[in-house]
Design a protein around this motif. Sequence first.
Motif, PDB file in Angstrom:
ATOM      1  N   ASN A  93     -67.814  50.086 -63.206  1.00  0.00           N
ATOM      2  CA  ASN A  93     -68.488  48.833 -62.749  1.00  0.00           C
ATOM      3  C   ASN A  93     -67.676  47.597 -62.716  1.00  0.00           C
ATOM      4  OD1 ASN A  93     -68.584  48.552 -65.477  1.00  0.00           O
ATOM      5  ND2 ASN A  93     -70.715  48.096 -65.734  1.00  0.00           N
ATOM      6  N   GLN A  94     -66.592  47.834 -63.155  1.00  0.00           N
ATOM      7  CA  GLN A  94     -65.452  46.592 -62.939  1.00  0.00           C
ATOM      8  C   GLN A  94     -64.760  46.714 -61.532  1.00  0.00           C
ATOM      9  OE1 GLN A  94     -63.109  47.942 -66.418  1.00  0.00           O
ATOM     10  NE2 GLN A  94     -63.102  45.635 -66.828  1.00  0.00           N
ATOM     11  N   TRP A 106     -69.083  49.045 -71.657  1.00  0.00           N
ATOM     12  CA  TRP A 106     -69.110  48.844 -70.001  1.00  0.00           C
ATOM     13  C   TRP A 106     -70.291  48.272 -69.712  1.00  0.00           C
ATOM     14  CZ3 TRP A 106     -69.870  53.494 -72.541  1.00  0.00           C
ATOM     15  CH2 TRP A 106     -71.076  54.233 -72.268  1.00  0.00           C
ATOM     16  N   PHE A 119     -63.172  64.570 -64.376  1.00  0.00           N
ATOM     17  CA  PHE A 119     -64.362  65.136 -64.820  1.00  0.00           C
ATOM     18  C   PHE A 119     -64.447  66.742 -64.865  1.00  0.00           C
ATOM     19  CE2 PHE A 119     -68.820  66.594 -64.483  1.00  0.00           C
ATOM     20  CZ  PHE A 119     -69.543  66.061 -65.814  1.00  0.00           C
ATOM     21  N   ALA A 131     -78.084  61.178 -58.380  1.00  0.00           N
ATOM     22  CA  ALA A 131     -76.706  61.537 -57.618  1.00  0.00           C
ATOM     23  C   ALA A 131     -75.679  61.758 -58.568  1.00  0.00           C
ATOM     24  CB  ALA A 131     -76.062  60.134 -56.923  1.00  0.00           C
ATOM     25  N   GLN A 132     -75.712  61.358 -59.764  1.00  0.00           N
ATOM     26  CA  GLN A 132     -74.890  61.624 -61.008  1.00  0.00           C
ATOM     27  C   GLN A 132     -75.199  63.158 -61.377  1.00  0.00           C
ATOM     28  OE1 GLN A 132     -75.419  58.822 -64.157  1.00  0.00           O
ATOM     29  NE2 GLN A 132     -74.702  56.990 -62.930  1.00  0.00           N
ATOM     30  N   TRP A 168     -63.525  50.554 -65.901  1.00  0.00           N
ATOM     31  CA  TRP A 168     -64.638  51.118 -65.912  1.00  0.00           C
ATOM     32  C   TRP A 168     -65.169  51.269 -64.441  1.00  0.00           C
ATOM     33  CZ3 TRP A 168     -65.012  48.709 -70.869  1.00  0.00           C
ATOM     34  CH2 TRP A 168     -65.009  49.712 -72.061  1.00  0.00           C
ATOM     35  N   ARG A 227     -62.541  61.846 -57.091  1.00  0.00           N
ATOM     36  CA  ARG A 227     -62.953  62.875 -57.873  1.00  0.00           C
ATOM     37  C   ARG A 227     -63.686  64.260 -57.385  1.00  0.00           C
ATOM     38  NH1 ARG A 227     -68.547  61.243 -60.820  1.00  0.00           N
ATOM     39  NH2 ARG A 227     -69.311  61.372 -58.652  1.00  0.00           N
ATOM     40  N   HIS A 250     -73.875  56.128 -53.046  1.00  0.00           N
ATOM     41  CA  HIS A 250     -73.579  55.406 -54.507  1.00  0.00           C
ATOM     42  C   HIS A 250     -74.577  56.025 -55.477  1.00  0.00           C
ATOM     43  CE1 HIS A 250     -76.791  52.288 -52.666  1.00  0.00           C
ATOM     44  NE2 HIS A 250     -77.418  53.549 -52.735  1.00  0.00           N
ATOM     45  N   TYR A 251     -74.091  55.414 -56.629  1.00  0.00           N
ATOM     46  CA  TYR A 251     -74.639  55.613 -57.866  1.00  0.00           C
ATOM     47  C   TYR A 251     -74.442  57.036 -58.352  1.00  0.00           C
ATOM     48  CZ  TYR A 251     -77.708  51.773 -56.893  1.00  0.00           C
ATOM     49  OH  TYR A 251     -78.514  50.596 -56.401  1.00  0.00           O
ATOM     50  N   SER A 252     -73.082  57.510 -57.882  1.00  0.00           N
ATOM     51  CA  SER A 252     -72.754  59.048 -58.448  1.00  0.00           C
ATOM     52  C   SER A 252     -71.622  58.956 -59.455  1.00  0.00           C
ATOM     53  CB  SER A 252     -72.374  59.833 -57.284  1.00  0.00           C
ATOM     54  OG  SER A 252     -70.953  59.323 -56.723  1.00  0.00           O
ATOM     55  N   LEU A 253     -70.915  57.773 -59.778  1.00  0.00           N
ATOM     56  CA  LEU A 253     -69.802  57.734 -60.553  1.00  0.00           C
ATOM     57  C   LEU A 253     -70.467  57.649 -62.180  1.00  0.00           C
ATOM     58  CD1 LEU A 253     -67.290  55.323 -59.018  1.00  0.00           C
ATOM     59  CD2 LEU A 253     -67.299  57.831 -59.143  1.00  0.00           C
ATOM     60  N   TYR A 254     -69.796  58.077 -62.918  1.00  0.00           N
ATOM     61  CA  TYR A 254     -70.151  57.991 -64.471  1.00  0.00           C
ATOM     62  C   TYR A 254     -69.871  56.720 -65.039  1.00  0.00           C
ATOM     63  CZ  TYR A 254     -71.071  62.762 -63.282  1.00  0.00           C
ATOM     64  OH  TYR A 254     -71.420  63.964 -62.706  1.00  0.00           O
ATOM     65  N   PRO A 255     -70.657  55.630 -65.205  1.00  0.00           N
ATOM     66  CA  PRO A 255     -70.170  54.391 -65.803  1.00  0.00           C
ATOM     67  C   PRO A 255     -69.608  54.471 -67.034  1.00  0.00           C
ATOM     68  CG  PRO A 255     -72.702  54.609 -65.573  1.00  0.00           C
ATOM     69  CD  PRO A 255     -72.153  55.743 -64.997  1.00  0.00           C
ATOM     70  N   TRP A 256     -69.779  55.594 -67.904  1.00  0.00           N
ATOM     71  CA  TRP A 256     -69.231  55.504 -69.272  1.00  0.00           C
ATOM     72  C   TRP A 256     -67.711  56.098 -69.289  1.00  0.00           C
ATOM     73  CZ3 TRP A 256     -72.986  58.517 -67.133  1.00  0.00           C
ATOM     74  CH2 TRP A 256     -72.752  60.156 -67.298  1.00  0.00           C
TER      75      TRP A 256
END
Lengths: 281, 272
Positions: A141-142, B268, A100, B169-170, A139, A155, A85-91
């Motif tokens: 986080n939705q 967001w 990307f 990770a990002q 986004w 991705r 987890h935590y690898s997507l870009y939330p912006w």
Amino acid sequence: MRIKISIQHVGKVFGEGRQPVEALKDVSLDIADNAFVTFVGASGCGKSTLLRIIGGLEYHTSGEVLVDGAPIMGPGADRAMVFQHYSLYPWLSVMENIKFSRRLRHGRENLREADVEAASGRADALLALMGLSAAANAWPNQLSGGMQQRVAIARALMGRPQVLLMDEPFGALDAQTREVMHDLILHVHRLEKPTLAFVTHDVEEAIYLGQRVVLMAPRPGRIDTIYEVPLPAEREQDMKHTPEFLALKREILARIRETSGMKADQDMLDQLNLQKAEAAS
Amino acid sequence: MPAAPRTGARRPGMWTIRGPLSRRQYWLFAALGLLVPLGLWWGTSSLAGVDKVFLPGPADVFNRLVAWYTEDDLMSDVWISIYRVTMGFVISAAIALPLALLIGTFRPVQALLEPLTDFIRYMPAVAFIPLVMLWVGIDESSKIAIIFIGTFFQMVLMMAEDVRRVPLAQIEAAQTMGADRGETVKLVIFQAAKPALLDTLRVTMGWAWTYLVVAELVAANSGLGYSILKAQRFLQTDKIFVGIILIGLIGLVMDQLFRLAHRKAFPWLYLR
Ligand SMILES: Nc1ncnc2c1ncn2[C@@H]1O[C@H](COP(=O)(O)OP(=O)(O)O)[C@@H](O)[C@H]1O
Ligand SMILES: [Mg+2]
């Protein structure tokens, strides 16, 4: 069968000086082109470390890792990685996340009109494949955890990697979602034909997905046993209840118990007790 | 009277741990939190025997505000102070941002600069006044320099921490998609750190205002901080109150503007 990844006597020691940790010791393994190999084993047996070495995110301290016969030099677009987890870009929106790699110099080489269109088409196709078309503009986080991992997989596939490395990608998902993801990733593997190395701590997952299951053991991290999975290439959920499946699952679980944690933990407790007794006397 | 039907679960009250609070209740408590101190102040100051020089009442302070505005050119004091704080703050941010990106990304830069910065930030900004006068002079730039010294070092350290908090990770996902070093910094690390960086700017902006009075110790003849110092010399306690309250209000407005910008720039993060 052509060998895609060749791991030869690989060792990895973390920490220079005081307390070196031998995360991997003399690991050798050949992974065929287009294979689906899963890795299981107690936590701390070096699964992630091995995967990260193949991905070029970590360097090995001895031995050799060859991809298509050439030693790896750091991370590259030919070996995409999917994290837990935590690898997507939330912006970025879902679509922008998937595209990307198109922002990168590497993804913009020989950029002709046709390539741009092809890439856009591919992004749409991946979105549809992952069942995300409706979420293209959302986004990250939705989305639910399962949907987020679909985005991460799409991705990673966008740049047509020859190797797909997945480190417990479904570890944070609930059981039902995980089953759906299993069939999805098998479908992706059939369709896109990457060489797939998949780390998990879930033995059932490892057997259901893998053509081969590599069992690793800790302290020092090493390959203990490699199991050929006696199931047809086309997997179906019902196969999880066949005698062969259950027998293999039982065998692997027993072996993990033997090689791992439990015993080491017991050793450590014994040692602590011993120290306490010494201190008391 | 018939008993209310018993329905097992009820909405928890506001005093349950981390309990709910409706909007109306929120504003009620907020108003209470502002009005009670005001009432106490008013009450204490109007007690018989309390000297106005010791504690002026709200009315005295308000009258002084009006007098300052109509007779003493309050607005020019306000603007010059805003100018000094903003300049010191902007220069500090412009230098701190690239440095923080480097410190938070490359370990050698961290080793090179972080201990030094950590050391300097404990030096009191007031003590730099003689040096600033010696090196920068006594014109506008000296006041800006003091505000810069007061905010810059703290800002660098906090921003570097923001940069370091970007999930690995990002970063690694970008690398396995073929991003080179520059692209990873520009397209991932900086983008991911932006919301935290803006928050750090908001917090340090507040601190920049606290250095205003110190900055206007240096040969100033205008500004809110200077006016407070001068009022002290003439025992104009009510004017000191006006100055302090105005600095507080301006700080509050700026803080809210930063919050608004944060909501607009990073939607967001505010989906619920
Ligand atoms: N960056 C690191 N620094 C030091 N030790 C590490 C690091 N990463 C992993 N290790 C150690 O290497 C061993 C293997 O870790 P890992 O590959 O994460 O195991 P697994 O993924 O199988 O749980 C563990 O003992 C772990 O503590
Ligand atoms: Mg792991």
